[in-house]
Motif scaffolding. Sequence first.
Motif: not given
Length: 606
Positions: A356-360
């Motif tokens: 999720d953090l990578f996408d954000k």
Amino acid sequence: MMGTSVLNYNHHLLPSKDLPQSSSELNLKQKEQEYLCLVKKCKSLEEFKQVHVQILKFGLFLDSFCSSSVLATCALSDWNSMDYACSIFQQLDEPTTFDFNTMIRGYVNNMNFENAIYLYNDMLQREVEPDNFTYPVVLKACARLAVIQEGMQIHGHVFKLGLEDDVYVQNSLINMYGKCRDIEMSCAIFRRMEQKSVASWSAIIAAHASLAMWWECLALFEDMSREGCWRAEESILVNVLSACTHLGAFHLGRCAHGSLLKNITELNVAVMTSLMDMYVKCGSLQKGLCLFQNMTRKNQLSYSVIISGLGLHGYGRQALQIFSEMVEEGLEPDDVTYVSVLSACSHSGLVDEGLDLFDKMKFEYRIEPTMQHYGCMVDLKGRAGLLEEAFQLVQSMPIKANDVLWRSLLSACKVHDNLKLGEIAAENLFRLSSHNPSDYLVLSNMYARAQQWENAAKIRTKMINRGLIQTPGYSLVEVKSKVYKFVSQDKSYCKSGNIYKMIHQMEWQLRFEGYMPDTSQVMLDVDEEEKGERLKGHSQKLAIAFALIHTSQGSAIRIIRNLRMCNDCHSYTKLVSMIYEREITVRDRNRFHHFKDGNCSCRDYW
């Protein structure tokens, strides 16, 4: 009056319209002093240009003192303009040594190091003799560009002019050779110095720090302290902190912290961040957190260090919480912060959170993923056993995978016993002309675990034929403010007999608690008894035994390893912490392990 032009504010200094064309020499001298005073009060290039026009109008620029002062103000002020300073410099018929020094210094201050060196060469061609103020600046330019050939030529000029004994020039030479990675020359100059200053010590310690020669940094700091003639300045103590951080020298780091508090009234954000980094990487996470919470000002790097530290210690959830607090404070995470938080997710197995953090990072903050970010994601999936997904990411990423990513995948394959994918990762590493012997050893050990002894031998032979030598596994332990180093099967210490007796006693007690040596960790085709003896000599066990002998009951033990901890040492240390009632902190190549009462902070996920 704020924002008012210097000329308007000092209108009485402007030339009167009815001033006679032929002013007396006295009036001109007075006018020169008045305009030079105005020049120094200028707060912008626009104000400076107005004064400069008046100086030219009165012909005052023909005076060398006046022209040099005007040039220095333009080149060295906070609002400086090197383009305008260059135009002034070109108007000088015979620029002096001072003028050249001014321009060289201006270029260096503006990070234009190539022009600084070019101007120095121009100075020599015009037969303007450099002085002891020229060389510290031009040598700094060489240091920043790491151009050792030019630096050595300039060193020769220093000798020709008889300036080799000038302490400022010597300090600059030490710094230049250090930045150019010629530590032998740095040390030679330092040793020849008859009179050293605190800057001399700072330069030689920084030279060793730039080459990661941490032991030497601490030895030099000890020499300096022993002489007792100097008070360590901030730059020295920051390098000492870096040495303590890399060596895990907690007590020495605390002493450096004490020196900082004694010598410096207020610690800036950079120094506070260095202190925090030292404490978390020496195993004292609580002290690092305390410093972080007490910081009046924090920047992205401060947050990145504490997030990374929490991740290394296995507190991934807390790292995510700090990351959220940073965003709420209005500080936008940068690429370094994302490396820290993605790494924290990897160490704690927070796969969904990491994804999720990578996408954000990509879509919300528009940060283009670098090799480090992809490395974190490969590590995240690999540790969690999602080897096929990790492999697909390596193949599909828009930039070509480097050795770090393939090595991360190979390591995950070893942990999860996937020989087939491990061979693919290793083959890609060899194709990249890897000169890391551990790549060959990991694959060889995987073949050995699968009892493919012939393949294991072939890989080791390949490594030897390429002239690669594996750095032995070692462990550092700090006892009574001194750091001791142990390598596997080490018998070099004069009291090694006592250490091996302690090992025997420890193992005897551990067996009552159900310990059985994990001989699968020994990748040699020998019998079980020999494998058991090999395990006894692992560097971590030697360091623990030494610490148990030489430290008081109940005191904490801190160890740093250069390699990943094996399963046997992990199980062994858990039991030692319970039987001997000790808190044992071990930092291996990847993370921290806090052993207490028979448990480890990693929860057996590493």
